[in-house]
Design a protein around this motif. Structure first.
Motif, PDB file in Angstrom:
ATOM      1  N   THR A   1       3.667   0.715   5.824  1.00 30.76           N
ATOM      2  CA  THR A   1       3.088   1.657   4.932  1.00 30.76           C
ATOM      3  C   THR A   1       3.903   3.037   5.093  1.00 30.76           C
ATOM      4  OG1 THR A   1       1.012   0.496   5.571  1.00 30.76           O
ATOM      5  CG2 THR A   1       1.297   2.839   4.121  1.00 30.76           C
TER       6      THR A   1
ATOM      7  N   ALA B   1       0.884  -1.056  -0.283  1.00 26.89           N
ATOM      8  CA  ALA B   1      -0.093   0.040  -0.083  1.00 26.89           C
ATOM      9  C   ALA B   1       0.686   1.358   0.054  1.00 26.89           C
ATOM     10  CB  ALA B   1      -1.008  -0.028   1.198  1.00 26.89           C
TER      11      ALA B   1
ATOM     12  N   ILE C   1      -8.064  -1.927  -1.121  1.00 27.31           N
ATOM     13  CA  ILE C   1      -7.361  -1.780   0.363  1.00 27.31           C
ATOM     14  C   ILE C   1      -8.455  -1.506   1.403  1.00 27.31           C
ATOM     15  CG2 ILE C   1      -7.126   0.612   0.359  1.00 27.31           C
ATOM     16  CD1 ILE C   1      -4.450  -1.860   1.543  1.00 27.31           C
ATOM     17  N   ALA C   2      -9.479  -0.914   0.884  1.00 22.69           N
ATOM     18  CA  ALA C   2     -10.796  -0.775   2.092  1.00 22.69           C
ATOM     19  C   ALA C   2     -11.572  -2.024   2.525  1.00 22.69           C
ATOM     20  CB  ALA C   2     -11.635   0.085   1.391  1.00 22.69           C
TER      21      ALA C   2
ATOM     22  N   TYR D   1       6.180   4.168   1.831  1.00 20.76           N
ATOM     23  CA  TYR D   1       5.610   5.319   1.196  1.00 20.76           C
ATOM     24  C   TYR D   1       6.959   6.293   1.149  1.00 20.76           C
ATOM     25  CZ  TYR D   1       3.805   9.779   0.382  1.00 20.76           C
ATOM     26  OH  TYR D   1       3.510  11.133  -0.044  1.00 20.76           O
TER      27      TYR D   1
ATOM     28  N   LEU E   1      -2.481   3.364  -5.928  1.00 22.39           N
ATOM     29  CA  LEU E   1      -3.157   2.252  -4.795  1.00 22.39           C
ATOM     30  C   LEU E   1      -4.712   2.063  -5.279  1.00 22.39           C
ATOM     31  CD1 LEU E   1      -3.202   1.014  -2.348  1.00 22.39           C
ATOM     32  CD2 LEU E   1      -3.866   3.345  -1.053  1.00 22.39           C
ATOM     33  N   ASN E   2      -5.013   0.900  -5.305  1.00 24.79           N
ATOM     34  CA  ASN E   2      -6.452   0.766  -5.410  1.00 24.79           C
ATOM     35  C   ASN E   2      -7.259   0.754  -4.208  1.00 24.79           C
ATOM     36  OD1 ASN E   2      -8.914  -0.738  -6.069  1.00 24.79           O
ATOM     37  ND2 ASN E   2      -8.049  -2.374  -7.409  1.00 24.79           N
ATOM     38  N   TYR E   3      -8.001   1.883  -4.109  1.00 27.18           N
ATOM     39  CA  TYR E   3      -8.437   2.097  -2.776  1.00 27.18           C
ATOM     40  C   TYR E   3      -9.868   1.213  -2.553  1.00 27.18           C
ATOM     41  CZ  TYR E   3      -5.706   6.463  -2.488  1.00 27.18           C
ATOM     42  OH  TYR E   3      -4.684   7.402  -2.570  1.00 27.18           O
TER      43      TYR E   3
ATOM     44  N   LEU F   1       0.844   4.189  -2.766  1.00 29.88           N
ATOM     45  CA  LEU F   1       0.574   5.848  -2.457  1.00 29.88           C
ATOM     46  C   LEU F   1       1.732   6.367  -2.955  1.00 29.88           C
ATOM     47  CD1 LEU F   1      -0.467   5.463   1.430  1.00 29.88           C
ATOM     48  CD2 LEU F   1      -1.833   6.153  -0.451  1.00 29.88           C
TER      49      LEU F   1
END
Length: 391
Positions: A377, A112, A126-127, A381, A121-123, A116
């Motif tokens: 993360t 993730a 990830i959600a 990042y 990022l495939n939101y 970012l």
């Protein structure tokens, strides 16, 4: 250059798998080894086989999520190697704090962070993953509560897990054709319960493979010069097996010492519940920590057993004077007493017994579930932002 990166990645994958094997083998087979049902060597061998089986089958769904679902671009080999580094760092930090590693969550966090940093990022994915991270401990807790309150006491009255001295089976050489027979001190009840214990251990090892093999294998799959999926699974399995045969020997002795003094029968309920939750989520491609479901099921079983003196009506109205004993399962098993019916008070021995779990340890475990993926993360990042060429 590609060959060098791949070699570094394989070494990193082996390191990650080795540490996964050390922790997951202890969690899976510690209770059985402690009860004398299987030896450490046998446990490690069975663990390796079923980890491979779980990774080769259900684990592929998790690998797809890790390598393709979390970010909208393919995971490159160089980025995968960097992610393995962050997973290894997460393992190191967790080992310093002395808690089982939330490897799946750390892996997702690192990927993730890459998403970012690169805007890929495939939101939605990830959600969905994070929502299951929230639901899983709640699910494990409440299933454990139902088991501890209604199912475990009834089974505990009828089932005794026996372990006798000497071999479980022997070879009858006096027969015309030598055939296996019960050992000199073995009963049919002991043979049956031992088979059940081993089957549940195999199931949990399968679940561990489905959730953990992808963590060590997925970062090496895809991209120019990456490993084939099948080869990556084999490398990860061998590394996990190596950890099972070496450092897991110590964890199999000490597992549960800090978190819980749980009886073997209750441990089997925990293993079956946690494995089912983890396998089901792995089947739909959700990276999940086996430790998460295990810990919360232990808490749930303890709390469910402890609340038997209180009826549902009393719990709703708050009209009760009965004392709650969180260590009821432990004392029950040690004393060999049957649990009183729901709504009746516990004996003095149960009320004065040891606690099933250490609340301070639970807080530490839950904290690592938050700190682990958050740290990976942020580090990923920062790294991929400063060194964009790696991605």
């Amino acid at each position: 250059m590609v060959e060098t990166v791949l070699l570094v990645g394989i070494v990193a994958s082996i390191f990650v798998g080795f540490n996964i094997g050390g922790s997951s083998t202890g969690i899976t087979w510690g209770p059985s080894v402690g009860a004398g049902i299987v030896t450490k060597t046998t446990a490690a061998a069975i663990m390796t086989f079923f980890v491979f089986f779980g990774g080769w089958t259900v684990g592929r769904n998790v690998m797809d999520t890790l390598s393709e679902g979390i970010i909208t671009i393919d995971l490159t080999l160089s980025a995968g190697v960097a992610i393995l580094f962050f997973i290894g760092l997460g393992i190191l930090v967790a080992n310093i704090f002395g808690v089982p590693v939330p490897t799946s969550m750390t892996t997702v966090g690192a990927i993730a962070g890459l998403g970012l940093a690169t805007g890929t990022l495939n939101y939605a994915t990830i959600a969905e993953i994070i929502s299951w991270w929230i639901v899983t401990p709640i699910l494990g807790l409440w299933i454990g509560v139902l088991i501890g309150r209604y199912i475990y006491p009834a089974i505990n009255r009828r089932v005794t897990i026996e372990t006798s001295d000497g071999p479980l089976l022997a070879l009858d050489r006096e027969a015309t054709i030598p055939s296996p027979t019960l050992g000199p001190n073995t009963t049919w009840s002991e043979l049956g319960t031992t088979i059940v214990v081993v089957i549940i251990g195999c199931y949990m090892a399968f679940s561990a493979g489905a959730s953990n093999v992808p963590n060590a294998a997925a970062p090496l799959v895809g991209g120019e010069g990456g490993l084939d999926v099948d080869v990556a699974i084999i490398v990860a399995t061998l590394a996990i097996g190596l950890g099972g045969f070496t450092i897991a020997r110590r964890t199999m002795e000490s597992v549960g010492g800090e978190l819980s003094d749980i009886p073997l029968l209750a441990a089997l309920f925990v293993m079956a519940t946690a494995s089912t939750i983890t396998t089901a989520l792995s089947w739909i491609g959700i990276p999940i920590s086996l430790v998460m479901a295990t810990v919360m099921t232990i808490v749930g079983i303890g709390w469910g057993r402890a609340t038997r003196p209180v009826t549902v009506r009393e719990a709703v109205t708050g009209d009760t004077t009965h004392e709650i004993a969180v260590g009821a399962i432990v004392t029950d098993e040690q004393e060999g007493e049957n649990a009183p019916p729901i709504g009746e008070a516990e004996s003095d021995e149960v009320l004065e017994g040891a606690n099933l779990f250490n609340p301070r340890a639970i807080i530490k475990y839950v904290s690592m579930w938050i700190i682990g993926p958050s740290m990976s993360t942020l580090l990923a990042y920062g790294f991929f932002t400063l060194v964009p060429g790696v991605a």
